[in-house]
Enzyme design. Structure first.
Site, PDB file in Angstrom:
ATOM      1  N   LEU A 165       0.981  -1.400   0.081  1.00 26.75           N
ATOM      2  CA  LEU A 165       0.335   0.323  -0.321  1.00 26.75           C
ATOM      3  C   LEU A 165       0.884   1.318  -0.449  1.00 26.75           C
ATOM      4  O   LEU A 165       0.974   1.809  -1.013  1.00 26.75           O
ATOM      5  CB  LEU A 165      -1.202  -0.120   1.613  1.00 26.75           C
ATOM      6  CG  LEU A 165      -1.679   1.137   1.886  1.00 26.75           C
ATOM      7  CD1 LEU A 165      -2.789   1.384   0.349  1.00 26.75           C
ATOM      8  CD2 LEU A 165      -2.473   0.832   2.481  1.00 26.75           C
ATOM      9  N   GLY A 169       5.018   8.405  -1.521  1.00 32.76           N
ATOM     10  CA  GLY A 169       4.674   9.485  -0.894  1.00 32.76           C
ATOM     11  C   GLY A 169       2.707   9.739  -0.644  1.00 32.76           C
ATOM     12  O   GLY A 169       2.260  10.368  -1.128  1.00 32.76           O
ATOM     13  N   SER A 198       6.818  -4.811   4.290  1.00 30.76           N
ATOM     14  CA  SER A 198       6.825  -5.454   5.063  1.00 30.76           C
ATOM     15  C   SER A 198       6.891  -7.155   4.001  1.00 30.76           C
ATOM     16  O   SER A 198       6.307  -7.439   3.713  1.00 30.76           O
ATOM     17  CB  SER A 198       5.976  -6.008   6.346  1.00 30.76           C
ATOM     18  OG  SER A 198       6.253  -4.722   7.248  1.00 30.76           O
ATOM     19  N   ARG A 283      -4.358  -2.818  13.391  1.00 30.98           N
ATOM     20  CA  ARG A 283      -4.446  -2.154  15.077  1.00 30.98           C
ATOM     21  C   ARG A 283      -4.632  -3.199  15.786  1.00 30.98           C
ATOM     22  O   ARG A 283      -3.442  -3.074  16.967  1.00 30.98           O
ATOM     23  CB  ARG A 283      -5.166  -1.398  14.462  1.00 30.98           C
ATOM     24  CG  ARG A 283      -4.538  -0.173  13.413  1.00 30.98           C
ATOM     25  CD  ARG A 283      -5.825   0.652  13.392  1.00 30.98           C
ATOM     26  NE  ARG A 283      -4.940   0.970  12.197  1.00 30.98           N
ATOM     27  CZ  ARG A 283      -5.843   3.129  11.988  1.00 30.98           C
ATOM     28  NH1 ARG A 283      -6.613   3.141  11.716  1.00 30.98           N
ATOM     29  NH2 ARG A 283      -5.430   3.521  10.422  1.00 30.98           N
ATOM     30  N   GLU A 403       1.078   0.890  10.386  1.00 31.01           N
ATOM     31  CA  GLU A 403      -0.224   0.791  10.340  1.00 31.01           C
ATOM     32  C   GLU A 403      -1.089   1.413  11.197  1.00 31.01           C
ATOM     33  O   GLU A 403      -1.974   1.206  12.088  1.00 31.01           O
ATOM     34  CB  GLU A 403      -0.241  -0.528  11.405  1.00 31.01           C
ATOM     35  CG  GLU A 403       0.177  -2.059  10.424  1.00 31.01           C
ATOM     36  CD  GLU A 403      -0.727  -3.212  10.752  1.00 31.01           C
ATOM     37  OE1 GLU A 403      -1.483  -3.363  11.363  1.00 31.01           O
ATOM     38  OE2 GLU A 403      -0.551  -4.494  10.335  1.00 31.01           O
ATOM     39  N   ASN A 407      -0.245   9.328  16.005  1.00 31.08           N
ATOM     40  CA  ASN A 407      -1.627  10.847  15.936  1.00 31.08           C
ATOM     41  C   ASN A 407      -2.562  10.530  14.975  1.00 31.08           C
ATOM     42  O   ASN A 407      -3.751  11.203  14.974  1.00 31.08           O
ATOM     43  CB  ASN A 407      -1.315  11.938  15.206  1.00 31.08           C
ATOM     44  CG  ASN A 407       0.418  12.989  15.650  1.00 31.08           C
ATOM     45  OD1 ASN A 407       0.081  12.653  17.066  1.00 31.08           O
ATOM     46  ND2 ASN A 407       0.942  13.200  15.807  1.00 31.08           N
TER      47      ASN A 407
END
Length: 421
Positions: A165, A169, A198, A283, A403, A407
């Site tokens: 993914l 940029g 990964s 997550r 992942e 923030n």
């Protein structure tokens, strides 16, 4: 220097030795407690199957992974025997149906797997996490039956997957990706590049996000199944990272890579939805990884400060240090409950996105704080590479970055709170 090392507490074994079993990581079997038909057992009680899986993974991690951790970290290379062991133990397809060769266990079982592996090595936990939550999850949910039988059976037994993914940029702003896929008859031609991928070094299958219609922005993003041998696919040199060094992270380039139309995963233009969904679940896996890492570091350090003598008494007997230990232990418990709660919510089919972000955010932050404190408590030896505490510290930093950076998690949490009031 040798004489100094001989005077260290006996509990300070080399990091190549299997760690001790500590009460802090033990849990009770899940009792059949119900109230008005609703389960009411505490979060740290498990089913018999979950308890069995947790115990088996603990044994695997201590006996097969622990002796190789230092070497893998130094060489930035995952040992083949570890990857083979993960497949042999059924840990690369924990919640995949048995008809595809998977273990057929629960999502919560997967969380326990990642936690136990991370107590010994976060890199090994990561390869397992990505395979289960992202790769297997996407194919299980959105693949055709033919794709499931073709790929899930391999992913459960021998093949590693990689999720493509991020780009130069497109980091946190992942949907700004520039990789495109142009339709040519019954196939697509992919051109572009990816970064921070990964598992790329040893992956056999790549789930590639590319835009089939840049004119409509992120709504053109589509997921393609690309096999390693595809002409024009180039895997670059692995990054020389600060932590999780045994986990490969490589750039990829796609130079006119032809992909059959049949290798589109799900629907055209729905790739952005699939990415968001997989990362939401992922997550929880990263929260489990950070939780396990922090707990493993804590478990290694406490026996040392209970034996190390200074000023005529054990380090643990100084009240100032006791307060620090108590605070860290409380934070670890909170991270565990957040992580387990998010996993149970997902399993129950209830909303979990806010809770997953909370778990990932908090566990990542606490992993950094815990490992830093453990180095301080151990003093000079904690700062050397002869013992694993400094590695736990290096490994922990990635938790606040990948992942979804911390923030980004706070943004997600705040967005949900705003919608609740």
């Amino acid at each position: 220097m040798f004489l100094l090392r001989r005077s260290f507490p006996t509990c300070l074994s080399s990091w190549k030795a299997p760690p001790r079993v500590h009460k802090s990581s033990q849990s009770e079997a899940l009792l059949d407690l119900t109230s008005n038909g609703l389960p009411c057992a505490p979060l740290q009680t498990f089913t018999d199957e979950e308890t069995m899986i947790k115990s088996a993974v603990k044994k695997f991690a201590q006996e097969q992974v622990a002796p190789l951790v230092s070497t893998m970290d130094e060489n930035s290379k995952m040992e083949k025997s570890i990857i083979q062991g993960l497949f042999q133990q059924g840990l690369m397809a924990v919640d995949i149906d048995t008809k595809y060769g998977g273990t057929g266990a629960s999502f919560f079982s997967f969380v326990l797997v990642v936690e136990e592996l991370a107590k010994v090595d976060a890199s090994v936990a990561l390869i397992c996490d990505i395979q289960n939550t992202v790769i297997n999850g996407l194919i299980r949910k959105h693949g055709t039956e033919e794709q499931k039988f073709t790929y899930l059976t391999r992913l459960a037994t021998k093949n590693i997957g990689s999720f493509c993914l991020s780009e130069a940029g497109a980091g946190s702003d992942s949907f700004a990706l520039k990789t495109r896929a142009d339709k040519k008859g019954d196939y697509y031609v992919i051109n572009g590049s990816k970064m921070w991928i990964s598992n790329a070094e040893y992956a056999d299958l790549f789930l590639v996000m590319a835009n089939v219609n840049p004119a409509i922005g992120y709504k053109g993003i589509t997921c393609f199944l690309v096999e390693r041998g595809a002409e024009g696919l180039h895997v670059g040199k692995a990054e020389n990272k600060m932590g999780i060094r045994a986990s490969s992270t490589c750039p990829l380039t796609f130079d006119n890579v032809k992909v059959p139309e049949a290798n589109i995963l799900g629907q055209i233009g729905h790739g952005y939805k699939y990415a968001i969904g997989s990362l939401n679940e992922g997550r929880i896996g990263i929260a489990a990884q950070m939780l396990g890492l922090a707990q493993g570091c804590f478990d290694y350090t406490i026996p040392y400060i209970k034996e190390r003598m200074q000023f005529g008494k054990r380090l643990f007997d100084f009240q100032g240090l006791q307060h620090q230990v108590a605070q860290v232990a409380t934070q670890l418990e909170a991270a565990r409950l957040l992580t387990y709660n998010a996993a149970r919510l997902l399993e129950a089919g209830r909303p979990f996105i806010k809770e997953a972000s909370m778990a990932k955010y908090y566990a990542s932050e606490i992993a950094g704080l815990t490992t830093s404190k453990c180095i301080e408590w151990m003093g000079g030896v904690g700062y050397t590479k002869d013992y694993p505490v400094e590695k736990y510290f290096r490994d922990a930093k990635i938790g606040t970055i990948y992942e979804g950076a911390s923030n980004i998690q706070l943004n997600t949490i705040a967005k949900h709170i705003g919608a609740e009031y």
